[in-house]
Design a protein around this motif. Sequence first.
Motif, short mmCIF file in Angstrom:
data_model
loop_
_atom_site.label_atom_id
_atom_site.label_comp_id
_atom_site.label_asym_id
_atom_site.label_seq_id
_atom_site.Cartn_x
_atom_site.Cartn_y
_atom_site.Cartn_z
N TYR A 71 0.85 -1.21 -0.07
CA TYR A 71 0.02 -0.05 -0.07
C TYR A 71 0.82 1.35 -0.07
O TYR A 71 0.68 2.32 -0.69
N GLU A 72 1.94 1.39 0.85
CA GLU A 72 2.85 2.52 1.16
C GLU A 72 3.99 2.47 0.00
O GLU A 72 5.06 3.32 -0.06
N GLN A 73 4.24 1.26 -0.55
CA GLN A 73 5.26 0.87 -1.22
C GLN A 73 6.60 1.28 -0.38
O GLN A 73 7.39 2.09 -0.91
N LYS A 74 6.63 0.81 0.89
CA LYS A 74 7.76 0.88 1.78
C LYS A 74 8.35 -0.10 2.22
O LYS A 74 7.49 -1.42 2.53
N TYR A 75 9.67 -0.21 2.70
CA TYR A 75 10.27 -1.53 3.52
C TYR A 75 10.64 -0.98 4.85
O TYR A 75 11.10 0.50 4.90
N TYR A 76 10.33 -1.73 5.65
CA TYR A 76 10.89 -1.25 6.96
C TYR A 76 11.82 -2.52 7.48
O TYR A 76 11.66 -3.43 7.65
N PHE A 77 13.11 -1.81 8.24
CA PHE A 77 14.10 -2.87 8.87
C PHE A 77 14.06 -2.37 10.34
O PHE A 77 14.49 -1.02 10.51
N ASN A 78 14.05 -3.19 11.40
CA ASN A 78 14.14 -2.70 12.84
C ASN A 78 15.76 -2.52 12.98
O ASN A 78 16.54 -3.54 12.77
N GLN A 79 16.21 -1.48 13.44
CA GLN A 79 17.39 -1.18 13.70
C GLN A 79 18.27 -1.65 14.68
O GLN A 79 19.36 -1.72 14.93
N ASP A 80 17.34 -2.30 15.67
CA ASP A 80 17.93 -3.30 16.60
C ASP A 80 18.71 -4.50 16.00
O ASP A 80 19.52 -5.01 16.73
N PHE A 81 18.36 -4.69 14.83
CA PHE A 81 19.10 -5.96 14.11
C PHE A 81 20.03 -5.46 13.15
O PHE A 81 20.56 -6.05 12.11
N ASP A 82 20.63 -4.10 13.37
CA ASP A 82 21.70 -3.46 12.40
C ASP A 82 22.87 -4.22 12.19
O ASP A 82 23.73 -4.04 11.53
N LEU A 116 23.43 -7.15 11.82
CA LEU A 116 23.29 -8.30 10.77
C LEU A 116 24.15 -7.69 9.60
O LEU A 116 24.16 -6.72 9.37
N PRO A 117 24.85 -8.86 8.87
CA PRO A 117 25.60 -8.43 7.83
C PRO A 117 24.91 -7.68 6.81
O PRO A 117 23.63 -7.94 6.72
N ASP A 118 25.37 -6.98 5.95
CA ASP A 118 24.83 -6.33 4.72
C ASP A 118 24.01 -7.00 3.94
O ASP A 118 22.95 -6.98 3.39
N HIS A 119 24.59 -8.32 3.55
CA HIS A 119 24.15 -9.22 2.49
C HIS A 119 22.64 -9.80 3.09
O HIS A 119 21.97 -10.02 2.55
N VAL A 120 22.72 -10.10 4.28
CA VAL A 120 21.38 -10.72 5.07
C VAL A 120 20.27 -9.61 5.00
O VAL A 120 19.36 -9.81 4.60
N LYS A 121 20.54 -8.28 5.36
CA LYS A 121 19.90 -7.27 5.43
C LYS A 121 19.05 -6.96 4.18
O LYS A 121 18.06 -6.76 3.69
N LYS A 122 20.00 -6.99 2.99
CA LYS A 122 19.50 -6.79 1.58
C LYS A 122 18.68 -8.00 1.10
O LYS A 122 17.57 -7.91 0.37
N GLU A 123 19.09 -9.25 1.73
CA GLU A 123 18.09 -10.42 1.26
C GLU A 123 16.77 -10.38 1.87
O GLU A 123 15.86 -10.66 1.09
N LEU A 124 16.77 -9.81 3.05
CA LEU A 124 15.44 -9.72 3.57
C LEU A 124 14.63 -8.94 2.82
O LEU A 124 13.56 -8.85 2.68
N GLN A 125 15.34 -7.50 2.52
CA GLN A 125 14.56 -6.41 1.80
C GLN A 125 14.00 -7.31 0.59
O GLN A 125 12.92 -6.73 0.33
N VAL A 126 14.76 -7.65 -0.13
CA VAL A 126 14.37 -8.17 -1.50
C VAL A 126 13.25 -9.47 -1.22
O VAL A 126 12.30 -9.06 -2.02
N LEU A 127 13.31 -10.13 -0.23
CA LEU A 127 12.16 -11.14 -0.05
C LEU A 127 10.93 -10.46 0.41
O LEU A 127 9.95 -10.89 -0.16
N CYS A 128 10.96 -9.39 1.25
CA CYS A 128 9.76 -8.82 1.76
C CYS A 128 8.97 -7.97 0.56
O CYS A 128 8.01 -7.92 0.19
N VAL A 129 10.04 -7.20 -0.29
CA VAL A 129 9.40 -6.35 -1.24
C VAL A 129 8.89 -6.99 -2.36
O VAL A 129 7.69 -6.86 -2.83
N LEU A 130 9.66 -8.23 -2.89
CA LEU A 130 9.01 -9.23 -3.96
C LEU A 130 7.86 -9.81 -3.52
O LEU A 130 6.63 -9.93 -4.23
N PHE A 131 7.76 -9.99 -2.34
CA PHE A 131 6.53 -10.87 -1.67
C PHE A 131 5.14 -9.92 -2.03
O PHE A 131 4.20 -10.17 -2.46
N THR A 132 5.31 -8.56 -1.26
CA THR A 132 4.23 -7.60 -1.58
C THR A 132 3.75 -7.19 -2.82
O THR A 132 2.81 -6.85 -3.15
N GLU A 133 4.89 -7.24 -3.67
CA GLU A 133 4.66 -6.89 -5.22
C GLU A 133 3.71 -7.87 -5.76
O GLU A 133 2.89 -7.66 -6.73
#
Length: 119
Positions: A14-25, A27-44
């Motif tokens: 709806y908002e075409q936004k991704y949220y990542f909890n900074q408490d998990f900052d 985590l390695p960057d490649h893991v954060k990127k993989e999570l972003q791709v997973l979530c965004v592709l799912f909602t698309e």
Amino acid sequence: MYQENIVLCGASAYEQKYYFNQDFDSLPDHVKKELQVLCVLFTEEIGGILTLEFDEEGNLQFKTEAAESDGFFDEIGSVLKIKQLREEKRELLESLEMYYRVFFLGEDAEDEPKPDGES
């Protein structure tokens, strides 16, 4: 005592936004990127809102929701897609659960049960 789930990340079609909890900052960057791709592709693909949340035992849960007026949200597709993601991303999801249990719940990594056949 009631404890709410801890959100790791999420995305909204709806908002075409991704949220990542900074408490998990940490985590390695490649893991954060993989999570972003997973979530965004799912909602698309499915629509609605997807969040990945840790329950009080440290299990990672996929939570979906959709607006009542959203006639495009694919509820059946969401269940099938989550099942597919759990299979394809099993290693990542298990690693995230271990990370959460050790660094947030204070469990000892040595206490984790090993898969069948390992000592």
